[in-house]
Design a protein around this motif. Structure first.
Motif, PDB file in Angstrom:
ATOM      1  N   ASP A  67       0.854  -1.182   0.000  1.00  0.00           N
ATOM      2  CA  ASP A  67       0.000   0.000   0.000  1.00  0.00           C
ATOM      3  C   ASP A  67       0.905   1.251   0.000  1.00  0.00           C
ATOM      4  N   PRO A  68       0.565   2.268  -0.830  1.00  0.00           N
ATOM      5  CA  PRO A  68       1.433   3.459  -0.919  1.00  0.00           C
ATOM      6  C   PRO A  68       1.679   4.135   0.431  1.00  0.00           C
ATOM      7  N   SER A  69       0.735   3.994   1.369  1.00  0.00           N
ATOM      8  CA  SER A  69       0.914   4.641   2.676  1.00  0.00           C
ATOM      9  C   SER A  69       2.111   4.062   3.435  1.00  0.00           C
ATOM     10  N   VAL A  70       2.517   2.844   3.081  1.00  0.00           N
ATOM     11  CA  VAL A  70       3.605   2.187   3.836  1.00  0.00           C
ATOM     12  C   VAL A  70       4.949   2.846   3.526  1.00  0.00           C
ATOM     13  N   THR A  71       5.298   2.938   2.235  1.00  0.00           N
ATOM     14  CA  THR A  71       6.586   3.567   1.900  1.00  0.00           C
ATOM     15  C   THR A  71       6.525   5.080   2.135  1.00  0.00           C
ATOM     16  N   ALA A  72       5.300   5.649   2.094  1.00  0.00           N
ATOM     17  CA  ALA A  72       5.156   7.096   2.345  1.00  0.00           C
ATOM     18  C   ALA A  72       5.501   7.460   3.791  1.00  0.00           C
ATOM     19  N   ARG A  73       5.605   6.463   4.678  1.00  0.00           N
ATOM     20  CA  ARG A  73       6.040   6.741   6.059  1.00  0.00           C
ATOM     21  C   ARG A  73       7.471   7.290   6.089  1.00  0.00           C
ATOM     22  N   VAL A  74       8.247   6.941   5.046  1.00  0.00           N
ATOM     23  CA  VAL A  74       9.656   7.367   5.012  1.00  0.00           C
ATOM     24  C   VAL A  74       9.888   8.108   3.680  1.00  0.00           C
ATOM     25  N   PRO A  75       9.359   9.338   3.556  1.00  0.00           N
ATOM     26  CA  PRO A  75       9.416  10.034   2.269  1.00  0.00           C
ATOM     27  C   PRO A  75      10.808  10.602   1.991  1.00  0.00           C
ATOM     28  N   VAL A  76      11.038  11.025   0.751  1.00  0.00           N
ATOM     29  CA  VAL A  76      12.239  11.814   0.463  1.00  0.00           C
ATOM     30  C   VAL A  76      11.997  13.194   1.076  1.00  0.00           C
ATOM     31  N   LEU A  77      12.978  13.668   1.827  1.00  0.00           N
ATOM     32  CA  LEU A  77      12.786  14.886   2.619  1.00  0.00           C
ATOM     33  C   LEU A  77      13.570  16.040   1.982  1.00  0.00           C
ATOM     34  N   VAL A  78      12.833  17.070   1.591  1.00  0.00           N
ATOM     35  CA  VAL A  78      13.491  18.203   0.930  1.00  0.00           C
ATOM     36  C   VAL A  78      13.989  19.173   2.007  1.00  0.00           C
ATOM     37  N   ALA A  79      14.964  18.722   2.771  1.00  0.00           N
ATOM     38  CA  ALA A  79      15.506  19.527   3.870  1.00  0.00           C
ATOM     39  C   ALA A  79      16.848  18.931   4.295  1.00  0.00           C
ATOM     40  N   ARG A  80      17.602  19.714   5.034  1.00  0.00           N
ATOM     41  CA  ARG A  80      18.861  19.191   5.583  1.00  0.00           C
ATOM     42  C   ARG A  80      18.600  18.787   7.027  1.00  0.00           C
ATOM     43  N   ASP A  81      17.826  17.750   7.200  1.00  0.00           N
ATOM     44  CA  ASP A  81      17.405  17.312   8.534  1.00  0.00           C
ATOM     45  C   ASP A  81      17.623  15.807   8.578  1.00  0.00           C
ATOM     46  N   ASN A  82      18.596  15.371   9.386  1.00  0.00           N
ATOM     47  CA  ASN A  82      18.931  13.943   9.409  1.00  0.00           C
ATOM     48  C   ASN A  82      18.108  13.145  10.421  1.00  0.00           C
ATOM     49  N   ARG A  83      17.098  13.772  11.020  1.00  0.00           N
ATOM     50  CA  ARG A  83      16.295  13.019  11.999  1.00  0.00           C
ATOM     51  C   ARG A  83      15.302  12.112  11.270  1.00  0.00           C
ATOM     52  N   TYR A  84      14.983  10.955  11.895  1.00  0.00           N
ATOM     53  CA  TYR A  84      14.045  10.020  11.260  1.00  0.00           C
ATOM     54  C   TYR A  84      12.622  10.569  11.304  1.00  0.00           C
ATOM     55  N   PHE A  85      12.313  11.294  12.387  1.00  0.00           N
ATOM     56  CA  PHE A  85      10.967  11.866  12.542  1.00  0.00           C
ATOM     57  C   PHE A  85      11.092  13.382  12.662  1.00  0.00           C
ATOM     58  N   GLN A  86      10.092  14.087  12.144  1.00  0.00           N
ATOM     59  CA  GLN A  86      10.132  15.551  12.254  1.00  0.00           C
ATOM     60  C   GLN A  86       9.080  16.063  13.249  1.00  0.00           C
ATOM     61  N   ASP A  87       8.473  15.171  14.029  1.00  0.00           N
ATOM     62  CA  ASP A  87       7.376  15.593  14.915  1.00  0.00           C
ATOM     63  C   ASP A  87       7.841  16.582  15.991  1.00  0.00           C
ATOM     64  N   THR A  88       6.871  17.375  16.449  1.00  0.00           N
ATOM     65  CA  THR A  88       7.164  18.394  17.467  1.00  0.00           C
ATOM     66  C   THR A  88       7.652  17.758  18.763  1.00  0.00           C
ATOM     67  N   TRP A  89       6.988  16.685  19.178  1.00  0.00           N
ATOM     68  CA  TRP A  89       7.377  16.046  20.438  1.00  0.00           C
ATOM     69  C   TRP A  89       8.008  14.685  20.139  1.00  0.00           C
ATOM     70  N   GLN A  90       9.231  14.491  20.614  1.00  0.00           N
ATOM     71  CA  GLN A  90       9.927  13.211  20.420  1.00  0.00           C
ATOM     72  C   GLN A  90      10.724  12.921  21.676  1.00  0.00           C
ATOM     73  N   GLY A  91      10.946  11.646  21.944  1.00  0.00           N
ATOM     74  CA  GLY A  91      11.797  11.305  23.087  1.00  0.00           C
ATOM     75  C   GLY A  91      11.590   9.877  23.520  1.00  0.00           C
ATOM     76  N   MET A  92      12.274   9.516  24.587  1.00  0.00           N
ATOM     77  CA  MET A  92      12.150   8.184  25.170  1.00  0.00           C
ATOM     78  C   MET A  92      11.701   8.349  26.614  1.00  0.00           C
ATOM     79  N   PRO A  93      10.796   7.478  27.095  1.00  0.00           N
ATOM     80  CA  PRO A  93      10.433   7.552  28.519  1.00  0.00           C
ATOM     81  C   PRO A  93      11.719   7.401  29.346  1.00  0.00           C
ATOM     82  N   LEU A  94      11.911   8.330  30.278  1.00  0.00           N
ATOM     83  CA  LEU A  94      13.200   8.410  30.984  1.00  0.00           C
ATOM     84  C   LEU A  94      13.613   7.083  31.620  1.00  0.00           C
ATOM     85  N   ASN A  95      12.654   6.396  32.244  1.00  0.00           N
ATOM     86  CA  ASN A  95      12.989   5.115  32.894  1.00  0.00           C
ATOM     87  C   ASN A  95      12.467   3.920  32.101  1.00  0.00           C
ATOM     88  N   GLY A  96      12.129   4.142  30.855  1.00  0.00           N
ATOM     89  CA  GLY A  96      11.689   3.045  29.988  1.00  0.00           C
ATOM     90  C   GLY A  96      10.172   2.947  29.907  1.00  0.00           C
TER      91      GLY A  96
END
Ligand code: FAD
Ligand code: UDP
Length: 412
Positions: free
Chosen positions: A188-217
């Protein structure tokens, strides 16, 4: 306070004696645990959570391995969201480690940032050509845009066609064939669209406003989420053993498609709410055949060095049988003299003992197959499905938390 846990033996002993709960939740992943917490707290309902695994947390479960590395047993999980509600909600149960996930593809021994972005172009083509491609991409799509590979492949411009062919061959084709057993055109096109070509100089996998890991897991997050006086969690218990369904008219023409008319809990009619977050085919004894899923085998390796990878994950897009390797200490920030990595080997799901259905295979045929199962429950106003398995969808954690909160809003 701590979570009220029952094991299977205690549950069996008590189930005859204790009154039925107001709500039964099947599955202690994000879907089930968030609804359980909300109904327990906002509606003051007694909630029994049934989980067939020996632990809470669903696929996000993590634990310290023998070397002290916090590993994710069911694949690497990085939290990211655009939903302020979801981020603020989870922040009640955990603090966060500020972490921005980075992924590189190993393309014939060179590490290239994924999503493929303007930096990736410069690492992959000679300087003049790269500069032309960057300018053409920005002119065509605008800086900051995200272009699915399938869309880029439809471009007539020769320079963009050259870029699209390169990215398709070196980033998507091999990885997608391993992951799905299909080419990028066949998923389904939505699957590969999860990882689009990004027209930016941003090496992060996600561009979301909030990202992180739960501090204690994640497991610690779930311990806090499920810690409520109205919630009892019973692990190691498959709900299919105690939750059954009746049809009113056994002789109906529609036979095996006859919708259920009543829920039985421990063989007694149950009129409280049931929240189901597992696979629907399993709950119906696979009466219409197994829903198709992809599964994964994981291989963990602990090595006596600080780091083996240049960042959290390396995708193997043109070689190897595994799709990716993740090094957990990048995610957790642990400073140790050892490191643990995980290789992911995709395979088809055959419902073998110990196999997990990780990914729904999205297409029209499978959707109709799923809808046939779902229709069996259409007459039960107190039965609710929510979650990646129960809805047969490719949801991230934040989507699931959002959907669980919305269901709780409806039920409260
Ligand atoms: P689950 O976590 O699967 O929980 C369902 C629970 O129900 C399970 O614990 C199961 O044992 C239990 N259950 C099922 N049937 C029964 C039964 N009959 N009786 C009792 N219990 C039952 N999302 C992200 O946002 N970021 C990521 O980086 C990310 N990485 C991922 C990596 C992998 C390899 C995979 C597979 C998924 C990833 N996800 C990620 C998605 C994420 O795992 C899901 O969105 C989320 O965990 C779904 O939560 P859930 O509660 O719907 O399902
Ligand atoms: N994909 C790919 N190459 C990559 C990364 C992703 O071909 O280097 C494709 C592949 O089909 C994969 C999909 O994009 O299944 C979605 O990738 P994502 O990283 O979102 O998968 P997940 O983390 O959910 O397994």
């Amino acid at each position: 306070m701590s979570i009220k846990f029952l094991d299977r033996t205690e549950y069996t002993a008590l189930s005859e004696a204790i009154p039925a709960p107001d709500v039964v939740v099947v599955g202690a992943g994000f879907a089930g645990s968030v609804v359980a917490r909300e109904l327990a707290q906002r509606s003051n309902k007694t909630v029994l959570v049934l989980e067939k695994r020996p632990h809470i947390g669903g696929n996000t479960y993590d634990h310290l391995d023998a070397s002290g590395v916090l590993v994710h047993d069911y694949g690497p999980h990085i939290f990211h969201t655009e939903s302020q509600r979801v981020f603020e909600y989870l922040s009640r149960f955990t603090e966060w480690r500020d972490y921005q996930h980075q992924v590189v593809a190993n393309i014939h021994g060179r590490y290239i940032p994924v999503p493929f972005n303007l930096n990736s172009i410069e690492l992959s083509f000679e300087q003049y050509k790269a500069q032309q491609m960057v300018e053409k991409l920005i002119d065509t799509y605008g800086e900051g845009s995200k272009v699915p590979i399938i869309e880029l492949r439809n471009q007539a411009d020769p320079l963009l066609t050259q870029l699209a062919d390169y990215v398709y061959e070196n980033v998507f084709l091999g990885y997608t064939k391993k992951q799905w057993g299909l080419t990028p055109e066949e998923v389904d096109p939505s699957v590969t669209a999860r990882v689009p070509v990004l027209v930016a100089r941003d090496n992060r996998y996600f561009q979301d406003t909030w990202q992180g890991m739960p501090l204690n897991g994640y497991t610690a997050l779930f311990e806090s989420l499920l810690d409520h006086e109205n919630i009892t969690v019973c692990t190691d218990l498959d709900a299919c053993q105690i939750l059954t369904f009746e049809t009113g008219n056994q002789n109906a023409q529609s036979g095996e498609d006859e919708p259920f008319t009543a829920i039985l809990f421990n063989d007694r009619p149950f009129e409280g709410e049931v929240i189901y977050t597992g696979p629907l085919d399993e709950l119906c004894n696979n009466r219409f055949g197994l829903l198709p899923y992809r599964s994964l085998d994981f291989i963990f390796k602990t090595l006596p060095v600080k780091h083996v990878l240049p960042c959290g994950t390396v995708n193997y897009t043109v070689s190897e049988d595994y799709t990716r390797i993740t090094e957990f200490t990048w995610l957790t920030g642990q400073e140790l003299d050892v490191t643990t990595i995980m290789e992911e080997y995709p395979c088809s799901f055959e419902a073998l003992a110990g196999q997990t259905p990780y990914y729904a295979i999205i297409n029209d045929e499978n959707h109709s197959h799923y809808q046939r199962y779902l229709a069996l429950f259409s007459g039960l106003a107190n039965f609710h499905v929510v979650g990646r398995l129960a809805e047969y969808r490719y949801y991230n954690m934040d989507h699931i938390v959002k959907r669980a909160l919305e269901l709780a809003d409806e039920l409260c």
